[in-house]
Design a protein around this motif. Structure first.
Motif, PDB file in Angstrom:
ATOM      1  N   ASP A  55       0.827  -1.222   0.000  1.00 16.65           N
ATOM      2  CA  ASP A  55       0.000   0.000   0.000  1.00 16.65           C
ATOM      3  C   ASP A  55       0.850   1.257   0.000  1.00 16.65           C
ATOM      4  O   ASP A  55       0.421   2.318  -0.415  1.00 16.65           O
TER       5      ASP A  55
ATOM      6  N   LYS B 142       4.535   4.290  -3.871  1.00 16.41           N
ATOM      7  CA  LYS B 142       4.049   5.405  -4.691  1.00 16.41           C
ATOM      8  C   LYS B 142       4.975   5.605  -5.875  1.00 16.41           C
ATOM      9  O   LYS B 142       6.190   5.642  -5.722  1.00 16.41           O
TER      10      LYS B 142
ATOM     11  N   ASP C 237      -5.077   2.426 -12.823  1.00 15.32           N
ATOM     12  CA  ASP C 237      -6.263   2.174 -12.007  1.00 15.32           C
ATOM     13  C   ASP C 237      -6.190   0.796 -11.353  1.00 15.32           C
ATOM     14  O   ASP C 237      -6.507   0.634 -10.176  1.00 15.32           O
TER      15      ASP C 237
ATOM     16  N   GLU D  81      -3.842   0.821  -8.575  1.00 13.49           N
ATOM     17  CA  GLU D  81      -4.432   1.537  -7.440  1.00 13.49           C
ATOM     18  C   GLU D  81      -5.249   0.594  -6.567  1.00 13.49           C
ATOM     19  O   GLU D  81      -5.155   0.617  -5.344  1.00 13.49           O
TER      20      GLU D  81
ATOM     21  N   THR E 281       0.131   3.245  -5.549  1.00 19.50           N
ATOM     22  CA  THR E 281      -0.318   4.534  -6.052  1.00 19.50           C
ATOM     23  C   THR E 281       0.528   4.936  -7.250  1.00 19.50           C
ATOM     24  O   THR E 281       1.746   5.054  -7.139  1.00 19.50           O
TER      25      THR E 281
ATOM     26  N   GLU F 219       0.687   7.993  -9.750  1.00 21.15           N
ATOM     27  CA  GLU F 219       0.056   9.292 -10.029  1.00 21.15           C
ATOM     28  C   GLU F 219       0.906  10.129 -10.966  1.00 21.15           C
ATOM     29  O   GLU F 219       2.129   9.972 -11.034  1.00 21.15           O
TER      30      GLU F 219
ATOM     31  N   TYR G  59       8.803   9.616  -3.967  1.00 23.10           N
ATOM     32  CA  TYR G  59       8.262   8.475  -4.696  1.00 23.10           C
ATOM     33  C   TYR G  59       9.284   7.345  -4.677  1.00 23.10           C
ATOM     34  O   TYR G  59      10.492   7.599  -4.615  1.00 23.10           O
TER      35      TYR G  59
END
Ligand SMILES: Nc1ncnc2c1ncn2[C@@H]1O[C@H](COP(=O)(O)OP(=O)(O)O)[C@@H](O)[C@H]1O
Ligand SMILES: [Mg+2]
Lengths: 311, 372
Positions: B50, B53, B74, B77, B82, B84, B101
């Motif tokens: 989780d 990133k 997606d 995610e 994550t 982004e 990150y």
């Protein structure tokens, strides 16, 4: 037929020639004794015959074929019993012999039969499943032999196979050597024990400093010695013996002492036994027996090399 | 035939030896337990999936790629990763260096440039695995470069990875400490194969049985090949046993590509066997054992056997790339957690190249000797 022909064989380690321009012929069916003190070059010579070492110079022929060019043929027909025990302590007697015999291409039922034959030949038939680490020194030596004969070689090379074992095992091994010979094997037997070589060998070479200094049957070798004799005198105790005085006596060549036995080598033509006995009495020796020995290999060796075999 | 005969003897005697079992089975399993349990807390914080990133920037991408990327992001995610878009005006590489990150990717039709921080190996392995499988799907060429602050090579060259095989995303891979140590201990124990292999030939010498082997109608090459084969099979048996035990006893995750993982481990064993044999011949018995122990200890330490190789910089960071465990761990982890089988193939190639060099050295030494 000559099974081994060696010509001009030399092996140098650096500048040192362990085997020095040696020539030798072994006939099929012989038990050939290679007699020499430690360091004489016996092991080095047979290592070259067994393709373990490459000669610096010279040639070795096995049944008429150069062994360097026909290595497979020679190796298939030679069995090597190394001087040092060469067995796996963590594999059973059976597995040891099977592994080594397997290297000669035998498989399956034939392999099994040969392994069992070799083991029972050396008297370990009932110890097949046991690990050699539980064996006595003599049994290990016998296993060491079994590993070398299962492929039924024509020539068996034995490098001091009786070192450090009890008299029973030694005797067993000597009888086995004779038996193998009766079955048709030629034997090259290396030893520094004169009695063994004298007992079993049909022909003997005396090796010293990498050279063969004499060879022939024991009778031929003993005939070399015509000018000296050996007198053995057993006494109660050798304490107080004056060796130097003994050596002064006319004709005496050397004096050796083995426990309660005084071994005197003397010129053959000089009658000096009276002088020797009188000297011993003066030294307070209590004489038990006096014996004049026929020449033996030990005297031959001593005369030829000027050294004792076990020095 | 003689080769098989000799190999069989090695295998049978090794399997009979209790110390082989202790060393090759009990030792790695015990270490897995100790490290896996003791470090589970410290560990999970840094590798919970989780927390991962990644930033990206999309440039000159076809609509299909852009749409594909969006659905990829997606999907990631949903599994807790994550992904982004890089906020405008920010430097992605700089952000990675500052650890905002775990990694940064520049996506275009030419491929994906991937920058990671060498301090977060596991995260980066996972992301790389996910990215390469994505790229694979879209037939891209992913280029990977290390933007770690300490690595001098980082800006100089970006290595292009040509992808060869479709692999699926495994978004629910979540390495916990047991998963990590199951892999790390297995790759380590594969390297330990060098230790037992050092005596494969030297023990024949010390037991004098070398005389019989040399007197028999068997070539040096056959003897050598038998030893290599025997050593490899014995160790492979234990490696598989360790994998199975860790999986069934501790639930360690070995991923969806066990064949590829096995390939890495087996090639690593061959390399280790060659390494041991060469060391045994060069240093002779006792000295070779000490040399190998020291080498393996250092390789284990810097290669990620005891903890993820995250925070190393400077000298140790630099030498860690020479630890065989680093590329093996990385290859296995990317395969297991990222589904990236090409990573396994690369690790296997490194191993085989190493093995070829080491075995060639052994053959050279053997030919120079009179007896093997
Ligand atoms: N590999 C070797 N390197 C150097 N010298 C050796 C080597 N092998 C044997 N020698 C030397 O060669 C001589 C003969 O040795 P060896 O053949 O073993 O004698 P023997 O078997 O008659 O006791 C000895 O002086 C020994 O030290
Ligand atoms: Mg000798």
């Amino acid at each position: 037929m000559n099974i081994i022909e060696i010509g001009g064989l030399t092996k140098k380690f650096g500048d040192f020639a362990a085997v020095d321009n040696m020539s030798l012929t072994l006939k099929e069916g012989e038990i050939f004794g290679f007699l020499g003190a430690n360091g004489a070059g016996k092991s080095t010579t047979i290592s070259m015959i067994a393709s373990l070492l490459r000669p610096t110079k010279g040639e070795i022929k096995f049944l008429g074929k150069n062994i360097a060019k026909n290595a497979h043929f020679a190796k298939m027909n030679i069995g090597m019993v190394p001087q040092d025990l060469a067995i796996y302590e963590d594999m059973s007697a059976y597995e040891n012999v099977r592994f080594f015999a397997g290297l000669y291409g035998f498989r399956g039922g034939e392999l099994k039969a040969r392994v069992e034959e070799a083991l029972s030949f050396v008297g370990l038939g009932d110890k097949q499943k046991e690990l050699p680490k539980n064996f006595s020194g003599g049994m290990k030596r016998r296993l060491n032999i079994a590993c070398a004969i299962a492929h039924r070689p024509k020539l068996i090379i034995m490098d001091e196979p009786t070192v450090g074992i009890d008299p029973h095992s030694r005797n067993y091994i000597l009888q086995s050597v004779k038996e193998l010979n009766r079955m048709g094997c030629t034997i090259l037997y290396t030893s520094h024990y004169m009695e063994e070589v004298e007992e079993i060998c049909t022909r003997i070479a005396i090796v010293d400093h990498g050279k063969i200094i004499a060879d022939g049957t024991k009778e031929q070798l003993k005939a070399i010695i015509t000018d000296s004799k050996e007198i053995w005198i057993d006494v109660k105790s050798v304490e107080g013996l004056n060796q130097e005085q003994l050596k002064e006596i006319r004709g005496v060549l050397s004096v050796r002492i083995e426990e309660q036995r005084i071994k005197i080598q003397s010129r053959a033509e000089i009658g000096n036994l009276n002088d020797i006995v009188q000297q011993l009495i003066r030294d307070g020796m209590e004489i038990r027996a006096v014996e004049e020995q026929a020449p033996n290999l030990e005297t031959v060796f001593l005369t030829l090399t000027g050294r004792n075999l076990r020095d | 035939m003689n080769t098989l005969h000799i190999a069989k003897k090695e295998i049978v005697t090794a399997l009979r030896n209790k110390s082989t079992f202790i060393f090759m089975l009990a030792f790695p399993i015990a270490l897995m337990l100790i490290l896996g349990l003791a470090l589970s807390n410290a560990f999970s914080g840094s590798v919970e999936i989780d927390d991962i990133k990644m930033a990206y920037k999309i440039d000159q991408a076809s609509p299909a790629l852009a749409a594909g990327w969006q659905s990829f992001a997606d999907a990631a995610e949903e599994s807790g990763v994550t992904i982004e878009a890089l906020p405008p005006g920010q430097d992605g590489k700089q952000a990675v260096k500052e650890a905002q990150y775990a990694a940064y990717a520049e996506v275009s039709d030419q491929g994906i440039d991937f920058y990671d921080n060498s301090r977060s190996t596991i995260e980066s392995n996972i992301l790389q695995g996910m990215l390469t499988s994505f790229a694979d799907r879209y037939n891209l060429v992913a280029a990977y470069a290390n933007a770690g602050a300490s690595s001098p090579a980082s800006d100089a060259g970006q290595t292009s990875v040509q992808l060869v095989k479709t692999s699926s995303l495994t978004p629910d891979s979540k390495p916990n400490s047991m998963d990590y140590y199951a892999i790390a201990m297995t790759t380590m124990i594969a390297l330990y194969a060098a230790l037992s292999s050092a005596s494969l030939i030297e023990s024949e010498r010390s037991r004098h049985t070398i005389v019989r082997l040399s007197a028999a109608p068997v070539s040096k090459t056959e003897i050598f090949a038998g030893k290599v084969l025997g050593g490899t099979v014995i160790n492979a048996i234990f490696i598989v046993a360790v994998m199975l035990l860790s999986h069934f006893a501790f639930g360690a995750n070995w991923g969806d590509h066990p064949g590829h993982v096995l390939l890495v481990l087996l090639t690593e064993v061959v390399m280790a066997v060659g390494f041991g044999l060469a060391a045994g011949m060069i240093f002779r018995n006792k000295a070779s054992q000490s040399f190998l122990l020291i080498f393996i200890q250092i390789a284990s330490f810097v290669g990620g056997a005891y903890f993820p190789v995250d925070d190393f910089g400077g000298f140790i960071g630099a030498i860690s790339y020479y630890s065989p465990l680093r590329w093996n761990n990385s290859g296995v982890m990317q395969t297991v957690f990222g589904g990236d089988t090409s990573a396994a193939l690369w690790a296997a190639c490194y191993n085989l190249a190493g093995a070829a060099v080491l075995l060639a050295i052994c053959m050279f030494l053997i030919r120079r000797r009179e007896t093997i």
